[in-house]
Design a protein around this motif. Structure first.
Motif, PDB file in Angstrom:
ATOM      1  N   GLN A  40     107.117   5.064 -54.291  1.00 23.77           N
ATOM      2  CA  GLN A  40     108.129   4.162 -53.730  1.00 23.77           C
ATOM      3  C   GLN A  40     109.129   3.747 -54.796  1.00 23.77           C
ATOM      4  OE1 GLN A  40     108.854   2.952 -50.722  1.00 23.77           O
ATOM      5  NE2 GLN A  40     107.088   3.369 -49.422  1.00 23.77           N
TER       6      GLN A  40
ATOM      7  N   GLN B 242     112.850   5.051 -54.517  1.00 19.54           N
ATOM      8  CA  GLN B 242     113.713   3.986 -54.007  1.00 19.54           C
ATOM      9  C   GLN B 242     114.462   3.228 -55.098  1.00 19.54           C
ATOM     10  OE1 GLN B 242     113.699   5.205 -50.840  1.00 19.54           O
ATOM     11  NE2 GLN B 242     114.113   3.073 -50.325  1.00 19.54           N
TER      12      GLN B 242
ATOM     13  N   LEU C 297     106.260   6.490 -47.670  1.00 23.00           N
ATOM     14  CA  LEU C 297     107.643   6.665 -48.102  1.00 23.00           C
ATOM     15  C   LEU C 297     108.517   7.092 -46.921  1.00 23.00           C
ATOM     16  CD1 LEU C 297     109.309   6.522 -50.724  1.00 23.00           C
ATOM     17  CD2 LEU C 297     108.777   8.935 -51.092  1.00 23.00           C
TER      18      LEU C 297
ATOM     19  N   THR D  14     109.380   4.167 -44.764  1.00 20.82           N
ATOM     20  CA  THR D  14     110.440   3.373 -45.384  1.00 20.82           C
ATOM     21  C   THR D  14     111.797   4.016 -45.131  1.00 20.82           C
ATOM     22  OG1 THR D  14     108.953   2.604 -47.132  1.00 20.82           O
ATOM     23  CG2 THR D  14     111.321   2.448 -47.570  1.00 20.82           C
TER      24      THR D  14
END
Length: 335
Positions: free
Chosen positions: A182, A186, A226, A229
């Motif tokens: 993540q 991100q 992931l 998200t």
């Protein structure tokens, strides 16, 4: 021996006799690298050691430009190391400081003018990072990877130059970032792509490799989280809420469409997720921007074509959605 020139580093490397297959007996990473370099480049140990001086810039020069333009010995060296990647990975972890230094030296292969060298370098990094068992070294390697001018920047440079290395690039990023995917995707990866649309196009490039690569169950769970998200953020950024440009919305829609095609179970796990993707696509067909209208209609047709062939449950829904969308738009000459 070496002839050095101030203007461009190495001018020439004279080859000497090889050392044979003694690399398997080396007990530290520096010796391993020196012996494999000697064998592949036909150098003696002193000449091989000279490649690692001054921040390994002479080795980087050869990785990038070849040995007098010849990449065969470069590929032979990386392949030799690759074939003993488990042993090399163990040696790297035993010597933290030297290990990171050698990772940085190998990074030059990511910037090579030879695509074959780039591919082999990415594969090598992926294999050795997969074999990391030391938590401490894994963390240090990850820090090196994400730092400025580290391995992540090299990987993205390689991907921009050779788009079809996406599979090797994605596998490397996942293997070295396992446990912190993540943050890696991100935060650190996103920082290299300040433009939202460019970031979504990058993620879209990674979707296919992530869908077909073989990962451990632990990594698969990380990837699944992931993807959730990305689904959430992608749906929100595809909306016409006044905060995102047409290019950003189109890139987000393209990502959502590609993700549904490659990860249908993930997108259809909750019916509201699939319905929401359809909703943002439908809204885009009614957008004032013509390119976004064309783009969203093309995506709906692509979804229909794929889902009808696979007889997926959402094929009829997409068919009805497209039918109503076309009826709504039939009076518009451009459609």
């Amino acid at each position: 021996f070496f002839f050095f020139q101030a203007e461009d580093g190495i001018r020439d490397v004279e080859r000497s006799r090889g050392l044979g297959d003694v690399y398997k007996r080396q007990e530290n990473c520096l010796e391993f690298v020196l012996v494999t370099l000697s064998k592949s480049f036909q150098l003696n140990t002193k000449q091989a050691a000279a490649l690692l001086t001054d921040g390994s810039k002479y080795l980087a020069h050869i990785l990038i430009k070849g040995l007098r333009g010849d990449y065969k010995p470069v590929i032979a060296w990386i392949t030799l190391v690759n074939n003993s990647s488990s042993h090399f990975s163990s040696l790297l972890q035993e010597e933290d400081q030297n290990g990171i230094m050698l990772l940085n030296a190998l990074k030059g292969g990511m910037y090579s003018k030879s695509k074959d060298v780039v591919v082999e370098t990415l594969k090598l990094f992926s294999k050795i990072s997969y074999n990391f068992s030391s938590v401490a070294f894994s963390e240090n390697a990850r820090k090196w990877f994400i730092q400025g001018e580290g391995g992540l920047e090299g990987t993205i440079f390689a991907l921009k130059k050779y788009p079809d290395v996406a599979s090797d690039a994605a596998t490397l990023i996942v293997n070295i970032g396992k446990g912190q995917l993540q943050d890696l995707f991100q935060t650190y990866l996103k920082s290299l792509f300040p433009q939202v649309d460019a970031y979504w196009r990058l993620l879209t490039t990674f979707l296919k490799p992530l869908s077909i690569a073989t990962f451990s169950e632990e990594i698969k769970q990380e990837i699944a989280a992931l993807l959730e998200t990305w689904l959430d953020i992608g749906c929100r950024q595809a909306e016409n809420d006044g905060r995102h440009t047409v290019d950003e919305r189109a890139a987000s829609l393209g990502f959502l469409c590609e993700m549904w095609l490659l990860f249908p179970k993930q997108c259809e796990a909750k019916e509201e997720i699939a319905n929401y993707i359809l909703t943002v696509l439908i809204r885009a067909t009614r957008d004032k921007n013509l390119s976004l209208q064309y783009c969203s209609l093309a995506m709906l047709f692509e979804l229909l074509d794929n889902f009808a062939e696979q007889k997926r449950q959402f094929a009829p829904t997409i068919y009805k959605t497209l039918t109503f969308a076309i009826v709504e738009l039939y009076q518009l000459d451009h459609i």
